[in-house]
Design an enzyme around this catalytic site. Structure first.
Site, mmCIF file in Angstrom:
data_model
loop_
_atom_site.group_PDB
_atom_site.id
_atom_site.type_symbol
_atom_site.label_atom_id
_atom_site.label_comp_id
_atom_site.label_asym_id
_atom_site.label_seq_id
_atom_site.Cartn_x
_atom_site.Cartn_y
_atom_site.Cartn_z
ATOM 1 N N ARG A 137 0.922 -1.197 0.003
ATOM 2 C CA ARG A 137 -0.072 -0.046 0.140
ATOM 3 C C ARG A 137 0.909 1.253 0.138
ATOM 4 O O ARG A 137 0.511 2.142 -0.403
ATOM 5 C CB ARG A 137 -0.992 0.041 1.300
ATOM 6 N N TYR A 173 -17.464 17.551 -13.990
ATOM 7 C CA TYR A 173 -18.007 16.224 -13.988
ATOM 8 C C TYR A 173 -19.207 15.965 -12.812
ATOM 9 O O TYR A 173 -18.890 16.501 -11.659
ATOM 10 C CB TYR A 173 -16.876 15.063 -13.929
ATOM 11 N N ASP A 218 -8.697 20.003 -12.940
ATOM 12 C CA ASP A 218 -9.048 18.824 -13.196
ATOM 13 C C ASP A 218 -8.634 18.793 -14.814
ATOM 14 O O ASP A 218 -9.216 19.530 -15.575
ATOM 15 C CB ASP A 218 -10.240 18.311 -13.024
ATOM 16 N N LYS A 265 -9.295 7.885 -18.515
ATOM 17 C CA LYS A 265 -9.720 8.506 -19.926
ATOM 18 C C LYS A 265 -8.311 8.488 -20.616
ATOM 19 O O LYS A 265 -7.861 7.638 -21.119
ATOM 20 C CB LYS A 265 -10.105 9.910 -19.645
HETATM 21 O O1 P1T Z 1 -14.323 7.880 -13.277
HETATM 22 P P1 P1T Z 1 -12.964 8.170 -12.413
HETATM 23 O O2 P1T Z 1 -11.869 7.564 -12.883
HETATM 24 O O3 P1T Z 1 -13.218 8.151 -10.946
HETATM 25 O O4 P1T Z 1 -12.921 9.757 -12.606
HETATM 26 C C1 P1T Z 1 -13.682 10.770 -12.302
HETATM 27 C C2 P1T Z 1 -13.839 11.952 -13.198
HETATM 28 C C3 P1T Z 1 -12.898 13.099 -12.847
HETATM 29 N N1 P1T Z 1 -12.928 14.130 -13.829
HETATM 30 C C4 P1T Z 1 -13.499 14.355 -14.670
HETATM 31 C C5 P1T Z 1 -13.387 15.521 -15.642
HETATM 32 C C6 P1T Z 1 -14.153 13.138 -15.295
HETATM 33 O O5 P1T Z 1 -14.804 13.215 -16.592
HETATM 34 C C7 P1T Z 1 -14.546 12.173 -14.491
HETATM 35 C C8 P1T Z 1 -14.993 10.806 -14.806
HETATM 36 N N2 P1T Z 1 -16.128 10.925 -15.981
HETATM 37 C C9 P1T Z 1 -16.852 10.132 -16.444
HETATM 38 C C10 P1T Z 1 -16.923 8.796 -16.186
HETATM 39 C C11 P1T Z 1 -17.657 10.610 -17.733
HETATM 40 O O6 P1T Z 1 -18.314 9.769 -18.643
HETATM 41 O O7 P1T Z 1 -17.801 11.939 -17.917
#
Ligand code: P1T
Length: 379
Positions: free
Chosen positions: A46, A98, A170, A195
């Site tokens: 961890r 988001y 972000d 992403k």
């Molecule tokens: O899904 P995760 O890896 O926890 O990430 C969250 C997140 C954070 N910031 C942005 C700008 C994001 O677009 C996302 C996740 N977004 C999607 C799952 C979506 O389809 O927009």
């Protein structure tokens, strides 16, 4: 060194025991110690893992940051950053983020005494006015998900620093290839590596990059204390993904521009949100602060019925949440990614029931356009 050279080499040193050119997946929970207090710098997985550490070096270098931390998801990365804020302190948050980011503030952090205000950060004077005595952080997403609004990172950083607050960006929609927020004064960059950084829709992860040593110590402490770490296998996947980030982003950008132009000229499309179009209100700012415009596009069909027809008549584009993978994904923000944002708030932002979002992939663009043309022809 250029971006691609850094992407391929930073953190990717040959493995010290075997010379393996590709960083191995150190799938272990613990490490043998030679004697009490005598070990090779690795005690428990961890806390330290060589595959994760390689990725942390890699993405930190891509963002031009001194420190980097890989998390189990984008949300856990954002949550870790918000642990720099204490109960009774205040955060200025972009009004369009988001849906999950909004939900974290609205439903979770608010229970722990973190105050926040939603602000249209596209106008820096709104940010200036929103400061309170207890404001500790400005958290922006640019371009925003899904409206593609742009915040001027340099202007917001100047205002925030004047008030003694930190700026978090972000950078998920752009990736460090298309935008490097720290060059404009941003203090902390977060990513959903799910992403573009991973890029192949086969891993969920998050990242925090920053320069301040004290804050980095705290984020590392949170990573270890809370334990929302990225697994060795996921670290390996993202490390493999970033090697081709520049190539992929060039293609996402080229395809994104072509699809946006097609949509902008289509008679059934009422409005297109894409910073690469000269009609986008912040096109000039996007050109200044981004290396390109990327592959994210939203467009207005006019109603839920029309959006449904488009979403159910595409064949190549996959109806799914998420973005940033090699394949084109299409979704309905109002009921999918932004369902946790109350309807009035959504509509005020432009996240109507008729809005459709596309994450343009790296297929042959003619095929993507043909698919959209067929679906739109059903309207
Ligand atoms: O899904 P995760 O890896 O926890 O990430 C969250 C997140 C954070 N910031 C942005 C700008 C994001 O677009 C996302 C996740 N977004 C999607 C799952 C979506 O389809 O927009």
């Amino acid at each position: 060194m250029g971006f691609s050279t850094i992407a391929i080499h930073a953190g990717n040193e040959p493995d010290p025991t075997t010379g393996a050119v590709s960083v191995p997946i150190y799938q272990t929970s613990t490490y043998a110690q030679e004697g009490l207090g005598k070990h090779k710098g690795f005690e428990y997985a961890r806390t330290q893992n060589p595959t994760r550490m390689a990725l942390e070096k890699n993405i930190a270098a891509l963002e031009g940051a001194r420190f980097g931390f890989a998390f189990a998801s984008g949300m856990s990365a954002i949550d870790a950053v918000l642990k720099l804020v204490k109960a009774g302190e205040h955060v200025i948050l972009s009004d369009n983020t988001y849906g999950g980011t909004f939900r974290l503030f609205d439903r979770v952090l608010s229970n722990y005494g973190v105050e926040f205000d939603l602000v249209d950060t596209t106008d820096v004077s709104n940010v200036d006015k929103a400061f309170k005595k207890n404001t500790k952080m400005v958290f922006v997403e640019t371009p925003t998900n899904p409206i593609m609004a742009i915040t001027d990172l340099r202007a917001v950083s100047e205002v925030a620093h004047y008030h003694g607050a930190k700026v978090v960006c972000d950078n998920t929609f752009m990736s460090p290839y298309l935008q490097r927020p720290m060059e404009f004064g941003v203090d902390i960059v977060v990513h959903s590596t799910t992403k573009y950084l991973n890029g192949h829709s086969d891993s969920v992860g998050g990242f925090v990059a920053l320069n301040d040593e004290e804050d980095a110590k705290w984020i590392g402490f949170i990573q270890n204390s809370v334990g929302a770490i990225l697994s060795p296998f996921d670290s390996f996947l993202v490390l493999r993904g970033t090697k081709t980030l520049a190539l992929r982003m060039e293609r996402h950008d080229a395809n994104g521009r072509a699809v946006a132009s097609f949509l902008a000229e289509h008679p059934k499309v009422e409005k297109v949100y894409y910073p690469g179009l000269p009609s986008h209100p912040q096109h000039e700012l996007a050109k200044r602060q981004q290396r390109g415009f990327g592959g994210m596009i939203s467009f207005e069909t006019g109603s839920l019925e029309k959006a449904k027809i488009v979403l159910e008549n595409v064949r190549l584009c996959t109806l799914a949440e998420s973005l940033g993978g090699v394949e084109t994904l299409i979704c309905h923000p109002a009921t999918m990614t932004h369902a946790s944002v109350p309807k009035e708030k959504r509509e005020k932002l432009g996240i109507t029931d008729g809005l459709v979002r596309i994450s343009v992939g790296i297929e042959d663009v003619e095929d993507i356009i043909e698919d959209l043309e067929r679906a739109l022809s059903k309207l």
